[in-house]
Motif scaffolding. Structure first.
Motif, PDB file in Angstrom:
ATOM      1  N   GLY A   1       0.856  -1.105   0.079  1.00 51.76           N
ATOM      2  CA  GLY A   1      -0.101  -0.022  -0.030  1.00 51.76           C
ATOM      3  C   GLY A   1       0.769   1.203  -0.069  1.00 51.76           C
ATOM      4  O   GLY A   1       0.415   2.331  -0.015  1.00 51.76           O
ATOM      5  N   ARG A   2       2.021   0.927   0.103  1.00 52.69           N
ATOM      6  CA  ARG A   2       3.105   2.305  -0.143  1.00 52.69           C
ATOM      7  C   ARG A   2       3.426   2.590  -1.523  1.00 52.69           C
ATOM      8  O   ARG A   2       3.801   1.699  -2.232  1.00 52.69           O
ATOM      9  CB  ARG A   2       4.355   1.825   0.656  1.00 52.69           C
ATOM     10  N   PHE A   3       3.060   3.921  -1.886  1.00 50.18           N
ATOM     11  CA  PHE A   3       3.589   4.162  -3.155  1.00 50.18           C
ATOM     12  C   PHE A   3       5.246   4.533  -3.156  1.00 50.18           C
ATOM     13  O   PHE A   3       5.679   5.300  -2.232  1.00 50.18           O
ATOM     14  CB  PHE A   3       2.925   5.373  -3.654  1.00 50.18           C
ATOM     15  N   GLY A   4       5.998   4.095  -4.082  1.00 47.73           N
ATOM     16  CA  GLY A   4       7.418   4.278  -4.173  1.00 47.73           C
ATOM     17  C   GLY A   4       8.288   3.231  -4.696  1.00 47.73           C
ATOM     18  O   GLY A   4       7.516   2.197  -5.012  1.00 47.73           O
ATOM     19  N   GLU A   5       9.302   3.003  -4.609  1.00 53.32           N
ATOM     20  CA  GLU A   5       9.992   2.031  -5.472  1.00 53.32           C
ATOM     21  C   GLU A   5       9.937   0.466  -4.588  1.00 53.32           C
ATOM     22  O   GLU A   5       9.621   0.612  -3.402  1.00 53.32           O
ATOM     23  CB  GLU A   5      11.846   2.321  -5.093  1.00 53.32           C
ATOM     24  N   ARG A   6      10.144  -0.291  -5.310  1.00 54.77           N
ATOM     25  CA  ARG A   6       9.776  -1.626  -4.619  1.00 54.77           C
ATOM     26  C   ARG A   6      11.034  -2.545  -5.099  1.00 54.77           C
ATOM     27  O   ARG A   6      10.943  -3.627  -5.720  1.00 54.77           O
ATOM     28  CB  ARG A   6       8.435  -2.313  -5.090  1.00 54.77           C
ATOM     29  N   PRO A   7      12.236  -2.270  -4.418  1.00 52.32           N
ATOM     30  CA  PRO A   7      13.310  -3.227  -4.680  1.00 52.32           C
ATOM     31  C   PRO A   7      13.046  -4.746  -4.455  1.00 52.32           C
ATOM     32  O   PRO A   7      12.507  -5.136  -3.256  1.00 52.32           O
ATOM     33  CB  PRO A   7      14.372  -2.727  -3.783  1.00 52.32           C
TER      34      PRO A   7
ATOM     35  N   ALA B   1      10.871  -6.475  -6.131  1.00 50.56           N
ATOM     36  CA  ALA B   1       9.446  -6.761  -6.263  1.00 50.56           C
ATOM     37  C   ALA B   1       9.495  -7.170  -8.143  1.00 50.56           C
ATOM     38  O   ALA B   1      10.334  -6.564  -8.776  1.00 50.56           O
ATOM     39  CB  ALA B   1       8.447  -6.038  -6.226  1.00 50.56           C
ATOM     40  N   GLY B   2       8.038  -7.677  -8.542  1.00 51.29           N
ATOM     41  CA  GLY B   2       8.365  -7.905  -9.865  1.00 51.29           C
ATOM     42  C   GLY B   2       7.457  -6.810 -10.761  1.00 51.29           C
ATOM     43  O   GLY B   2       7.537  -6.785 -11.931  1.00 51.29           O
ATOM     44  N   LYS B   3       6.906  -5.928 -10.030  1.00 54.86           N
ATOM     45  CA  LYS B   3       6.095  -4.821 -10.556  1.00 54.86           C
ATOM     46  C   LYS B   3       6.282  -3.606  -9.715  1.00 54.86           C
ATOM     47  O   LYS B   3       6.490  -3.691  -8.529  1.00 54.86           O
ATOM     48  CB  LYS B   3       4.549  -5.229 -10.717  1.00 54.86           C
ATOM     49  N   PRO B   4       6.404  -2.269 -10.581  1.00 53.80           N
ATOM     50  CA  PRO B   4       6.494  -1.228  -9.686  1.00 53.80           C
ATOM     51  C   PRO B   4       5.405  -0.684  -9.059  1.00 53.80           C
ATOM     52  O   PRO B   4       4.201  -1.254  -9.446  1.00 53.80           O
ATOM     53  CB  PRO B   4       7.044  -0.020 -10.897  1.00 53.80           C
ATOM     54  N   ALA B   5       5.235   0.236  -8.098  1.00 56.22           N
ATOM     55  CA  ALA B   5       3.981   0.604  -7.656  1.00 56.22           C
ATOM     56  C   ALA B   5       3.211   1.586  -8.360  1.00 56.22           C
ATOM     57  O   ALA B   5       3.881   2.635  -9.154  1.00 56.22           O
ATOM     58  CB  ALA B   5       4.412   1.455  -6.219  1.00 56.22           C
ATOM     59  N   THR B   6       1.930   1.553  -8.679  1.00 56.07           N
ATOM     60  CA  THR B   6       1.438   2.423  -9.429  1.00 56.07           C
ATOM     61  C   THR B   6       0.154   3.270  -8.656  1.00 56.07           C
ATOM     62  O   THR B   6      -0.319   4.217  -9.154  1.00 56.07           O
ATOM     63  CB  THR B   6       0.304   1.739 -10.620  1.00 56.07           C
ATOM     64  N   ASN B   7       0.058   3.202  -7.536  1.00 55.30           N
ATOM     65  CA  ASN B   7      -0.648   3.938  -6.544  1.00 55.30           C
ATOM     66  C   ASN B   7      -0.314   3.586  -5.060  1.00 55.30           C
ATOM     67  O   ASN B   7       0.486   2.824  -4.919  1.00 55.30           O
ATOM     68  CB  ASN B   7      -2.245   3.793  -6.829  1.00 55.30           C
ATOM     69  N   GLY B   8      -0.901   4.307  -4.078  1.00 54.94           N
ATOM     70  CA  GLY B   8      -0.747   3.899  -2.629  1.00 54.94           C
ATOM     71  C   GLY B   8      -0.532   5.124  -1.892  1.00 54.94           C
ATOM     72  O   GLY B   8      -0.404   6.315  -2.420  1.00 54.94           O
ATOM     73  N   VAL B   9      -0.090   5.175  -0.606  1.00 60.32           N
ATOM     74  CA  VAL B   9       0.119   6.020   0.368  1.00 60.32           C
ATOM     75  C   VAL B   9       1.601   6.782   0.231  1.00 60.32           C
ATOM     76  O   VAL B   9       2.645   5.806  -0.003  1.00 60.32           O
ATOM     77  CB  VAL B   9       0.389   5.890   1.682  1.00 60.32           C
TER      78      VAL B   9
ATOM     79  N   TYR C   1       8.366 -14.002  10.879  1.00 63.80           N
ATOM     80  CA  TYR C   1       8.269 -13.707   9.393  1.00 63.80           C
ATOM     81  C   TYR C   1       9.375 -12.425   9.263  1.00 63.80           C
ATOM     82  O   TYR C   1       9.323 -11.580   9.975  1.00 63.80           O
ATOM     83  CB  TYR C   1       7.195 -13.170   9.115  1.00 63.80           C
ATOM     84  N   TYR C   2      10.207 -12.712   8.306  1.00 67.09           N
ATOM     85  CA  TYR C   2      11.463 -11.674   8.006  1.00 67.09           C
ATOM     86  C   TYR C   2      11.559 -11.561   6.558  1.00 67.09           C
ATOM     87  O   TYR C   2      11.700 -12.550   5.724  1.00 67.09           O
ATOM     88  CB  TYR C   2      12.626 -12.040   8.673  1.00 67.09           C
ATOM     89  N   SER C   3      11.165 -10.289   5.997  1.00 69.53           N
ATOM     90  CA  SER C   3      11.321  -9.989   4.739  1.00 69.53           C
ATOM     91  C   SER C   3      12.675  -9.481   4.372  1.00 69.53           C
ATOM     92  O   SER C   3      13.255  -8.568   4.818  1.00 69.53           O
ATOM     93  CB  SER C   3      10.302  -9.016   4.243  1.00 69.53           C
ATOM     94  N   GLN C   4      13.463 -10.367   3.311  1.00 68.55           N
ATOM     95  CA  GLN C   4      14.990 -10.074   3.219  1.00 68.55           C
ATOM     96  C   GLN C   4      14.919  -8.702   2.414  1.00 68.55           C
ATOM     97  O   GLN C   4      15.676  -7.807   2.701  1.00 68.55           O
ATOM     98  CB  GLN C   4      15.450 -11.142   2.156  1.00 68.55           C
ATOM     99  N   PRO C   5      13.936  -8.427   1.367  1.00 68.93           N
ATOM    100  CA  PRO C   5      13.801  -7.010   0.751  1.00 68.93           C
ATOM    101  C   PRO C   5      13.443  -5.910   1.611  1.00 68.93           C
ATOM    102  O   PRO C   5      12.454  -6.461   2.467  1.00 68.93           O
ATOM    103  CB  PRO C   5      12.999  -7.161  -0.323  1.00 68.93           C
ATOM    104  N   ASP C   6      13.950  -4.722   1.529  1.00 69.48           N
ATOM    105  CA  ASP C   6      13.608  -3.623   2.375  1.00 69.48           C
ATOM    106  C   ASP C   6      13.507  -2.625   1.564  1.00 69.48           C
ATOM    107  O   ASP C   6      14.219  -1.993   1.236  1.00 69.48           O
ATOM    108  CB  ASP C   6      14.517  -3.429   3.528  1.00 69.48           C
ATOM    109  N   TRP C   7      12.230  -2.035   1.415  1.00 71.99           N
ATOM    110  CA  TRP C   7      11.825  -0.985   0.406  1.00 71.99           C
ATOM    111  C   TRP C   7      12.151   0.596   0.855  1.00 71.99           C
ATOM    112  O   TRP C   7      11.818   1.447   0.300  1.00 71.99           O
ATOM    113  CB  TRP C   7      10.220  -1.052   0.001  1.00 71.99           C
TER     114      TRP C   7
END
Length: 597
Positions: free
Chosen positions: A82-88, A90-98, A181-187
């Motif tokens: 739900g965050r707008f911005g770069e998504r290192p 991820a497979g797709k860029p953000a198109t909307n969000g906070v 749960y731990y996400s290796q990527p950190d946006w």
């Protein structure tokens, strides 16, 4: 004309540019290892697999609770995404969000003052679960623990206390197994998957991992979430080696990064928003949401306990665990209506849990009848199939390869069995059969069924689309026309895969219906219904059949559909079949309405 051609060329160029960027988006986050030690051989990968003994408690558990939580719920019901911005990664860029300026500062207002870790653990136990998976850090980088290398943590919120520490202490006290749960990527980290990834971000991540798995007592498992990245980018081999040293017996999911020498990553597979496969070669865990979102979703449809139990039984009978996600609110409490449904699941488990817990998938592969589980010489048949008004209360299965010593009903209504024409036929009292969510029969066998190959029970070949016309009372958008659910490209019901297209009627449709009109008489024996996994909202419906002069007659009335509901008809010739939705809590989204001769 010249201006038109220029505009057309510009449009084509922009589309091509967007497609190229989309195509290459995930590739830009993938790069080679810093040094050769990060790459591993198949033999090194095998060193990381948990032993059968280490996996036993997990396979016995069958039900876990997933908790997605974070300051994001103050502005959105989509965690990280739900965050707008770069998504290192991820497979797709953000198109909307906070926007990041807002999203990344929500933690300054996050104050879950009613959070009670001991209450959470009691609820987990009341719901019949054996373990909890908690989001210590999601893709947005916010940490629920006292991370020493960042200010973006629970310690710098108005709440100001280490949630992970409280959860770990409470879990140990209550005897609940605990996963981080731990996400290796950190946006939100500037060096994550960028130029200084190995110099700056990887040490930052490793510091988190060491803290989470050395400072909180016994941790039983880890749920990674690598997105579209490679295992060496996280130095996964050495990180997992350290974890096994710090936490002997720990188990890991498969999301440790792509590219390992062996296809099997981690200790088990993790189908998401799907019931998973029916005859997989190794153990798996289906992670599903109680509502339409992973994060707190106050207006989302809540799955009724009947739906959750149906999924749990199918998952257990086909070799997996159910990891059910509930999203706490901003005060730190589970949503009351969700908790009520989860408690009903726990009440059922208290009564019939021996047919699910501590079992393994049964000799009968899941099919239209339901699923089977087994332990020792006991085989439990879970009949989830429902019965139309004029259908027999009996279930036919292929004959077993060993003698049946005894048979009894665990639920009320089982009458007897017979072996006839190479079939095992189970007979039930119609009235009792219809009352039970799951009709359970216990068979004591002469030999342990695990000594034999599993038995396929159902050739799922639907009546072809060319054999009927499909009609609906309405549809909300072109992409939700009823024809889309019969697409063979992306909407085939096969081994419980997540169906991605659905019929959705208009919001103002007072009498939503979906009908199949056959071009010639069909002797239908089974009807399959499914709703979108994120929108199990039907609460009252009927199935009608059409005779040779066009009259419709109700043959079945039900409350919930959920995932993979099968209804048994008597096999008489009919000329059409219709679904009428009489009551629903949210938007109707039907992913499957198939018939079988």
């Amino acid at each position: 004309m010249k201006n038109f051609l220029l505009l057309a060329l510009l449009t084509i160029s922009l589309i091509s540019f967007a497609q190229k960027n989309n195509k290459n988006y995930k590739e830009q986050w993938q790069f080679e290892a810093k040094d050769s030690s990060m790459y591993v051989t198949a033999a090194q990968q095998r060193e990381l697999f948990a032993t059968d003994k280490e996996m036993q408690w997990f396979k016995d558990a069958k039900l876990g609770i997933f908790v997605h939580w974070g300051p994001a719920l103050l502005k959105t019901n989509v965690l990280s995404w739900g965050r707008f911005g770069e998504r290192p990664g991820a497979g797709k860029p953000a198109t909307n969000g906070v926007v990041p300026e807002v999203y990344d500062n929500l933690y300054k207002k996050f104050n879950p003052k009613n959070f009670d870790a001991d209450k959470w653990m009691q609820q987990v136990k009341d719901w019949g679960a054996e373990y909890i998976v908690f989001t210590a850090k999601h893709h947005d980088g916010f940490t629920f623990f006292d991370a020493k290398n960042t200010d973006y943590s629970i310690m710098n919120t108005p709440y100001g206390k280490d949630i992970c520490k409280q959860l770990a202490d409470a879990a140990h006290k209550a005897g609940v197994k605990l996963f981080w749960y731990y996400s290796q990527p950190d946006w939100t980290h500037p060096d994550n998957l960028r130029e200084k990834h190995y110099e700056n971000y990887l040490p930052y991540m490793k510091e988190h991992v060491k803290q989470l798995f050395t400072e909180y007592g016994k941790i039983d498992g880890v749920f990674w979430d690598h997105l579209a990245t490679k295992y060496w980018q996280w130095d996964s081999y050495h990180v997992l080696k350290d974890l096994k040293k710090w936490q002997p017996g720990i188990i890991s999911n498969a999301r440790t990064g792509f590219g390992w020498p062996l296809n099997d990553r981690g200790d088990y597979d993790t189908p998401e928003q799907s019931l998973g496969p029916v005859n997989h070669h190794r153990y798996w865990e289906a992670c599903l949401t109680m509502t339409d979102k992973w994060l707190y979703s106050p207006k989302g449809p809540i799955k009724p306990y009947e739906t959750v139990l149906g999924m749990l039984i199918q998952v257990a009978g086909n070799g997996g665990n159910l990891l059910l996600n509930l999203g706490p609110n901003g005060k730190g409490e589970f949503v009351e209506k969700e908790a009520i449904e989860a408690k009903k699941v726990g009440d059922w488990i208290k009564k019939y849990g021996k047919t699910i817990k501590n079992t393994r998938r049964g000799i009968y592969i899941g099919g239209d009848y339901g699923a089977s589980t087994q332990v020792g010489n006991k085989l439990y048949i879970h009949v989830l199939q429902k019965r139309a008004n004029n259908a027999f209360a009996s279930i036919e299965l292929p004959k077993l390869p060993t003698e049946i010593i005894a048979a009894k009903g665990i639920t009320d209504g089982f009458e007897n069995y017979e072996i006839k024409n190479g079939k095992l036929i189970l007979h039930f009292d119609k009235s009792e059969f219809d009352k039970n969510l799951d009709n359970i029969v216990e068979l004591t066998l002469a030999k342990n069924p695990s000594n034999f190959e599993r038995i396929e029970t159902w050739k799922a070949i639907t009546i072809a689309k060319k054999e009927f016309d499909v009609n609906s009372s309405s549809f909300i958008k072109i992409k939700n026309k009823p024809e889309v659910i019969y697409s063979t490209k992306g909407n085939v019901f096969s081994e419980g895969i997540h169906l991605k297209s659905w019929w959705e009627p208009s919001k103002d449709d007072k009498n939503p219906s979906l009908s199949l009109d056959f071009k010639s008489a069909k002797k239908v024996k089974t009807v399959l219904l499914s709703e979108n996994m994120r929108s199990h909202c039907v609460r009252n419906f009927t199935i009608e059949t059409k005779d040779n002069i066009g009259n419709w007659k109700t043959c079945y009335q039900g409350k919930t559909i959920g995932e993979g509901l099968r209804i048994k008809l008597n096999g008489n010739a009919i000329y059409g079949i219709r679904l009428n939705v009489l009551e629903n809590t949210k938007n109707i989204q039907i992913t499957a309405f198939n018939v079988y001769e």
